[in-house]
Write a protein that holds these residues in place. Structure first.
Motif, PDB file in Angstrom:
ATOM      1  N   TYR A 140       0.830  -1.204   0.000  1.00 22.55           N
ATOM      2  CA  TYR A 140       0.000   0.000   0.000  1.00 22.55           C
ATOM      3  C   TYR A 140       0.866   1.257   0.000  1.00 22.55           C
ATOM      4  O   TYR A 140       0.627   2.190  -0.761  1.00 22.55           O
ATOM      5  N   MET A 141       1.875   1.276   0.879  1.00 25.63           N
ATOM      6  CA  MET A 141       2.735   2.461   0.984  1.00 25.63           C
ATOM      7  C   MET A 141       3.509   2.722  -0.308  1.00 25.63           C
ATOM      8  O   MET A 141       3.584   3.859  -0.766  1.00 25.63           O
ATOM      9  N   LEU A 142       4.080   1.673  -0.867  1.00 19.36           N
ATOM     10  CA  LEU A 142       4.884   1.854  -2.073  1.00 19.36           C
ATOM     11  C   LEU A 142       4.034   2.279  -3.261  1.00 19.36           C
ATOM     12  O   LEU A 142       4.475   3.096  -4.081  1.00 19.36           O
ATOM     13  N   TYR A 165       9.174  -0.903  -8.878  1.00 19.36           N
ATOM     14  CA  TYR A 165       9.330   0.516  -8.584  1.00 19.36           C
ATOM     15  C   TYR A 165      10.770   0.925  -8.876  1.00 19.36           C
ATOM     16  O   TYR A 165      11.651   0.770  -8.036  1.00 19.36           O
ATOM     17  N   SER A 166      11.007   1.434 -10.063  1.00 21.78           N
ATOM     18  CA  SER A 166      12.376   1.753 -10.470  1.00 21.78           C
ATOM     19  C   SER A 166      13.013   2.776  -9.539  1.00 21.78           C
ATOM     20  O   SER A 166      14.206   2.708  -9.257  1.00 21.78           O
ATOM     21  N   TRP A 167      12.241   3.740  -9.045  1.00 24.43           N
ATOM     22  CA  TRP A 167      12.780   4.745  -8.130  1.00 24.43           C
ATOM     23  C   TRP A 167      13.270   4.108  -6.828  1.00 24.43           C
ATOM     24  O   TRP A 167      14.220   4.588  -6.229  1.00 24.43           O
ATOM     25  N   LEU A 168      12.645   3.011  -6.431  1.00 23.35           N
ATOM     26  CA  LEU A 168      13.043   2.320  -5.206  1.00 23.35           C
ATOM     27  C   LEU A 168      14.250   1.436  -5.470  1.00 23.35           C
ATOM     28  O   LEU A 168      15.207   1.415  -4.702  1.00 23.35           O
ATOM     29  N   LEU A 204       1.277   4.110  -3.096  1.00 23.80           N
ATOM     30  CA  LEU A 204       0.995   5.533  -2.874  1.00 23.80           C
ATOM     31  C   LEU A 204       2.228   6.397  -3.134  1.00 23.80           C
ATOM     32  O   LEU A 204       2.129   7.462  -3.748  1.00 23.80           O
ATOM     33  N   ALA A 205       3.374   5.954  -2.661  1.00 28.27           N
ATOM     34  CA  ALA A 205       4.613   6.712  -2.884  1.00 28.27           C
ATOM     35  C   ALA A 205       4.914   6.808  -4.383  1.00 28.27           C
ATOM     36  O   ALA A 205       5.349   7.854  -4.869  1.00 28.27           O
ATOM     37  N   ASP A 206       4.652   5.730  -5.094  1.00 26.37           N
ATOM     38  CA  ASP A 206       4.905   5.715  -6.526  1.00 26.37           C
ATOM     39  C   ASP A 206       3.941   6.633  -7.276  1.00 26.37           C
ATOM     40  O   ASP A 206       4.353   7.445  -8.096  1.00 26.37           O
ATOM     41  N   ARG A 207       2.665   6.529  -6.965  1.00 22.72           N
ATOM     42  CA  ARG A 207       1.653   7.291  -7.699  1.00 22.72           C
ATOM     43  C   ARG A 207       1.577   8.754  -7.285  1.00 22.72           C
ATOM     44  O   ARG A 207       1.269   9.628  -8.085  1.00 22.72           O
ATOM     45  N   ARG A 208       1.815   9.039  -6.011  1.00 18.94           N
ATOM     46  CA  ARG A 208       1.645  10.399  -5.497  1.00 18.94           C
ATOM     47  C   ARG A 208       2.960  11.099  -5.157  1.00 18.94           C
ATOM     48  O   ARG A 208       2.960  12.268  -4.812  1.00 18.94           O
ATOM     49  N   GLY A 209       4.067  10.357  -5.213  1.00 24.99           N
ATOM     50  CA  GLY A 209       5.354  10.960  -4.891  1.00 24.99           C
ATOM     51  C   GLY A 209       5.573  11.173  -3.403  1.00 24.99           C
ATOM     52  O   GLY A 209       6.447  11.943  -3.012  1.00 24.99           O
TER      53      GLY A 209
END
Length: 182
Positions: A101-103, A127-130, A105-110
């Motif tokens: 859930y957290m990832l 999640y490429s940013w992760l 949201l972090a991915d979609r909303r920054g």
């Protein structure tokens, strides 16, 4: 005194000035066995005093974990959070991971995340940013530490007094090193 003044300033902030942040509640509670839920309570207090609106995520088994550990403070804290701030306290359904859930949201909303998790599980590779956060310099995941009586989140510039009189956390093998203080 300074912390109280900062909290009063933040209390006057408009909703748009407050910064949303996601907190891996289950991870924080399990991370410091000597502090247990007091670590989470101190973290939430420190984040709010520094202008953040934390949304705390817990795995479905959190009540059992707190009960099995004899963490009465944690049980009361969870009850308080779920009743007084249900929009910002999420206990995910059984069979799901709060990380998912957290990832998302972090991915979609920054949004930014507070967690000590390394997120090495293959299911997080999407999640490429992760996955590439060291190379890319992405600063969405922040690991807190308790050092000499203070909650410290260097990547957010937060140092918050934490009134605890026992062994605190500190890096050992890349973690945090133990420091006793009174």
């Amino acid at each position: 005194m300074m912390a109280q003044a900062q909290a009063e300033v933040n209390h006057c902030m408009t909703k748009s000035e407050m910064k949303p942040i996601l907190v891996d509640g289950s991870n924080i509670v399990r991370r410091w066995p000597n502090l247990r839920s007091e670590a989470l309570a101190g973290l939430l207090e420190g984040l709010k005093a520094n202008g953040y609106v934390p949304t705390v995520f817990f795995d479905a088994n959190i009540r059992h974990v707190l009960q099995d550990n004899g963490d009465v403070f944690g049980q009361n804290l969870l009850d308080c959070l779920t009743h007084e701030d249900p929009d910002h306290t999420i206990v995910v359904p059984s069979g799901m991971r709060s990380d998912d859930y957290m990832l998302l949201l972090a991915d979609r909303r920054g949004y930014q995340i507070i967690s000590c998790d390394t997120y090495r599980d293959e299911s997080f590779a999407k999640y490429s940013w992760l996955r590439n956060r060291v190379e890319s310099g992405d600063k969405r995941v922040h690991a807190p530490a308790f050092v000499l009586g203070d909650l410290v989140i260097p990547t957010l510039g937060i140092v918050w007094p934490f009134a605890q009189t026992s062994i605190v956390n500190f890096p050992v093998n890349g973690d945090v090193f133990i420091q006793a203080f009174n």
